[in-house]
Motif scaffolding. Structure first.
Motif, short mmCIF file in Angstrom:
data_model
loop_
_atom_site.label_atom_id
_atom_site.label_comp_id
_atom_site.label_asym_id
_atom_site.label_seq_id
_atom_site.Cartn_x
_atom_site.Cartn_y
_atom_site.Cartn_z
N VAL A 30 33.02 39.25 42.25
CA VAL A 30 33.62 40.09 41.21
C VAL A 30 35.00 39.55 40.82
CG1 VAL A 30 34.59 42.37 40.72
CG2 VAL A 30 32.35 42.17 41.81
N GLU A 31 35.77 39.12 41.81
CA GLU A 31 37.08 38.52 41.52
C GLU A 31 36.92 37.27 40.68
OE1 GLU A 31 40.10 39.55 45.12
OE2 GLU A 31 38.46 38.19 45.62
N GLU A 32 35.90 36.47 40.98
CA GLU A 32 35.66 35.27 40.19
C GLU A 32 35.27 35.62 38.76
OE1 GLU A 32 33.70 31.86 41.67
OE2 GLU A 32 33.78 32.53 43.75
N VAL A 33 34.45 36.64 38.61
CA VAL A 33 34.07 37.08 37.26
C VAL A 33 35.31 37.45 36.48
CG1 VAL A 33 32.92 38.89 35.93
CG2 VAL A 33 31.75 37.85 37.88
N LYS A 34 36.19 38.22 37.09
CA LYS A 34 37.40 38.66 36.40
C LYS A 34 38.33 37.49 36.10
CE LYS A 34 37.43 43.39 38.20
NZ LYS A 34 38.14 44.40 39.02
N PHE A 35 38.41 36.54 37.01
CA PHE A 35 39.27 35.38 36.79
C PHE A 35 38.79 34.57 35.58
CE2 PHE A 35 40.20 30.88 37.15
CZ PHE A 35 41.57 30.88 37.32
N TRP A 36 37.49 34.23 35.59
CA TRP A 36 36.99 33.38 34.51
C TRP A 36 36.90 34.13 33.19
CZ3 TRP A 36 37.81 28.63 35.17
CH2 TRP A 36 37.71 28.06 36.45
N SER A 37 36.72 35.44 33.24
CA SER A 37 36.78 36.24 32.02
C SER A 37 38.17 36.18 31.41
CB SER A 37 36.41 37.70 32.31
OG SER A 37 35.09 37.83 32.74
N ASN A 38 39.18 36.28 32.28
CA ASN A 38 40.55 36.19 31.80
C ASN A 38 40.84 34.82 31.20
OD1 ASN A 38 43.40 37.29 31.71
ND2 ASN A 38 43.72 35.48 32.98
N GLU A 39 40.33 33.77 31.84
CA GLU A 39 40.51 32.43 31.28
C GLU A 39 39.86 32.32 29.90
OE1 GLU A 39 42.11 29.45 32.96
OE2 GLU A 39 43.00 31.36 33.56
N TYR A 40 38.67 32.88 29.80
CA TYR A 40 37.94 32.86 28.53
C TYR A 40 38.73 33.60 27.46
CZ TYR A 40 33.71 32.97 25.58
OH TYR A 40 32.80 32.78 24.57
N ALA A 98 24.40 47.01 33.27
CA ALA A 98 25.05 46.43 32.09
C ALA A 98 26.39 47.09 31.84
CB ALA A 98 24.15 46.58 30.87
N TYR A 99 26.53 48.36 32.21
CA TYR A 99 27.79 49.08 32.03
C TYR A 99 28.87 48.48 32.92
CZ TYR A 99 24.49 52.38 30.00
OH TYR A 99 23.50 52.95 29.25
N GLU A 100 28.53 48.24 34.18
CA GLU A 100 29.49 47.64 35.11
C GLU A 100 29.80 46.20 34.70
OE1 GLU A 100 28.09 47.99 39.10
OE2 GLU A 100 28.06 50.18 39.09
N LEU A 101 28.79 45.50 34.20
CA LEU A 101 28.99 44.12 33.78
C LEU A 101 29.99 44.04 32.63
CD1 LEU A 101 28.28 41.13 33.84
CD2 LEU A 101 26.34 41.63 32.35
N ALA A 102 29.79 44.87 31.62
CA ALA A 102 30.71 44.85 30.48
C ALA A 102 32.12 45.22 30.89
CB ALA A 102 30.20 45.81 29.40
N ASP A 103 32.23 46.18 31.81
CA ASP A 103 33.54 46.62 32.30
C ASP A 103 34.22 45.51 33.08
OD1 ASP A 103 35.67 48.34 32.79
OD2 ASP A 103 34.75 49.16 34.60
N THR A 104 33.47 44.80 33.91
CA THR A 104 34.04 43.75 34.75
C THR A 104 34.43 42.52 33.93
OG1 THR A 104 32.67 44.49 36.60
CG2 THR A 104 33.69 42.31 36.80
N GLN A 105 33.57 42.12 33.02
CA GLN A 105 33.85 40.93 32.22
C GLN A 105 34.98 41.18 31.21
OE1 GLN A 105 30.10 39.60 30.52
NE2 GLN A 105 29.71 38.29 32.29
N GLY A 106 34.92 42.29 30.53
CA GLY A 106 36.01 42.65 29.62
C GLY A 106 36.27 41.65 28.52
N LEU A 107 35.21 41.07 27.97
CA LEU A 107 35.40 40.11 26.88
C LEU A 107 35.75 40.83 25.59
CD1 LEU A 107 32.47 37.56 27.39
CD2 LEU A 107 34.78 37.52 28.34
N GLY A 108 36.46 40.11 24.72
CA GLY A 108 36.71 40.64 23.40
C GLY A 108 38.12 41.14 23.17
N ILE A 109 39.11 40.23 23.22
CA ILE A 109 40.49 40.67 23.02
C ILE A 109 41.03 40.24 21.66
CG2 ILE A 109 40.95 40.61 25.49
CD1 ILE A 109 42.61 38.07 24.99
N VAL A 110 40.23 39.49 20.89
CA VAL A 110 40.63 39.12 19.53
C VAL A 110 39.55 39.60 18.56
CG1 VAL A 110 41.90 37.11 20.36
CG2 VAL A 110 39.54 36.83 19.59
N ALA A 111 39.89 39.65 17.30
CA ALA A 111 38.91 40.05 16.29
C ALA A 111 37.78 39.04 16.26
CB ALA A 111 39.58 40.15 14.93
#
Length: 275
Positions: A30-40, A98-111
């Motif tokens: 989960v930490e890795e998911v959050k790290f690479w999501s942040n990088e993305y 899928a709910y937890e996945l979307a919450d953990t990944q958190g993609l989508g910070i730009v339009a």
């Protein structure tokens, strides 16, 4: 694959000290998911900042294409690691829906229109040509024929979406049916882009986008969607695909939208049932 920094930052080095593989203690999936999501997300934000400095009429096209390609490589690198970490987290049942996945990944910070994914539409023609040539180079059979058929469906599925979304007469007559038709065409367009990506992998050519995208025709329970993260992710993916194809078929979008706008004004001027 080299990690890049936006040209406007003045920083040319990538600090990997916080990357999971360099930590003394092994991080959880989960930490890795959050790290690479942040990088993305960081790469997307950097690209959006860069792109806002570019005027499409005045920009150096060759330089812009090179920059988009570098950013695309960047998020492809992040996505590969994000996807691997996600699969492990789900296998270990650290992410169970899928709910937890979307919450953990958190993609989508730009339009969506400002994303790297949307910008990569500038490479569509060359990637489509390369994929088609690879298929033609194979021994022709039912499979290659079916794969070529998928390629030929792209323009039609995009046009189906444009026609459905610009049918303003239908919109005024039956709003719910209009929305259902437009949504179905949008989902078909998303599946088409995903199918192109899968064929690119199958024939070892460059993917059209670094990742696949969600449709929104799944069973959805708003009560389970903390902070509307899954709903937001589905919308983000949908609008990103739309922005991608707007980049690819800009003239078609503009032409049909202008035509629909004129038709709608004419109808409203001459008919009273819109009131």
């Amino acid at each position: 694959m080299e990690k890049i920094i936006a040209p406007t930052d003045g920083n040319t080095e990538w600090d990997m000290s916080d990357a999971p593989e360099f930590r003394a203690e092994a991080p959880s999936a989960v930490e890795e998911v959050k790290f690479w999501s942040n990088e993305y997300n960081t790469a997307e934000a950097q690209f959006a900042k860069y792109a806002k400095t570019m005027s499409s009429s005045a920009r150096d096209e060759e330089g812009y294409r090179a920059t988009v390609a570098k950013y695309e490589n960047d998020i492809a690198y992040d996505w590969q690691r994000l996807d691997k970490a996600t699969n492990k987290a789900m296998t270990d049942r650290l992410i169970r829906s899928a709910y937890e996945l979307a919450d953990t990944q958190g993609l989508g910070i730009v339009a969506p229109a400002e994303t790297i994914e949307a910008a990569t539409g500038i490479f569509y023609d060359e990637r489509m040509s390369a994929l088609n040539q690879k298929i033609l180079a194979e021994e022709q059979n039912d499979t290659t024929t079916a794969d070529q058929s998928v390629l030929r469906q792209t323009w039609r599925k995009v046009m189906d979406y444009i026609e459905a979304s610009t049918d303003y007469d239908f919109l005024h007559r039956d709003y719910n049916s209009y929305q259902n038709a437009r949504r179905a065409c949008h989902n078909n367009m998303i599946r088409q882009l995903n199918d192109l990506n899968h064929l690119a992998e199958k024939y070892d050519t460059t993917r059209f986008t670094p990742r696949d995208f969600m449709t929104n025709d799944f069973d959805y329970d708003q009560r389970r969607d903390r902070g509307s993260k899954l709903n937001n992710r589905a919308n983000y993916d949908r609008e990103s695909v739309l922005a991608y194809f707007r980049t690819v078929f800009e003239k078609d979008f503009n032409k049909m939208e202008q035509k629909a706008a004129y038709t709608s004004r004419d109808l409203q001027a001459g008919m009273t049932y819109y009131d």
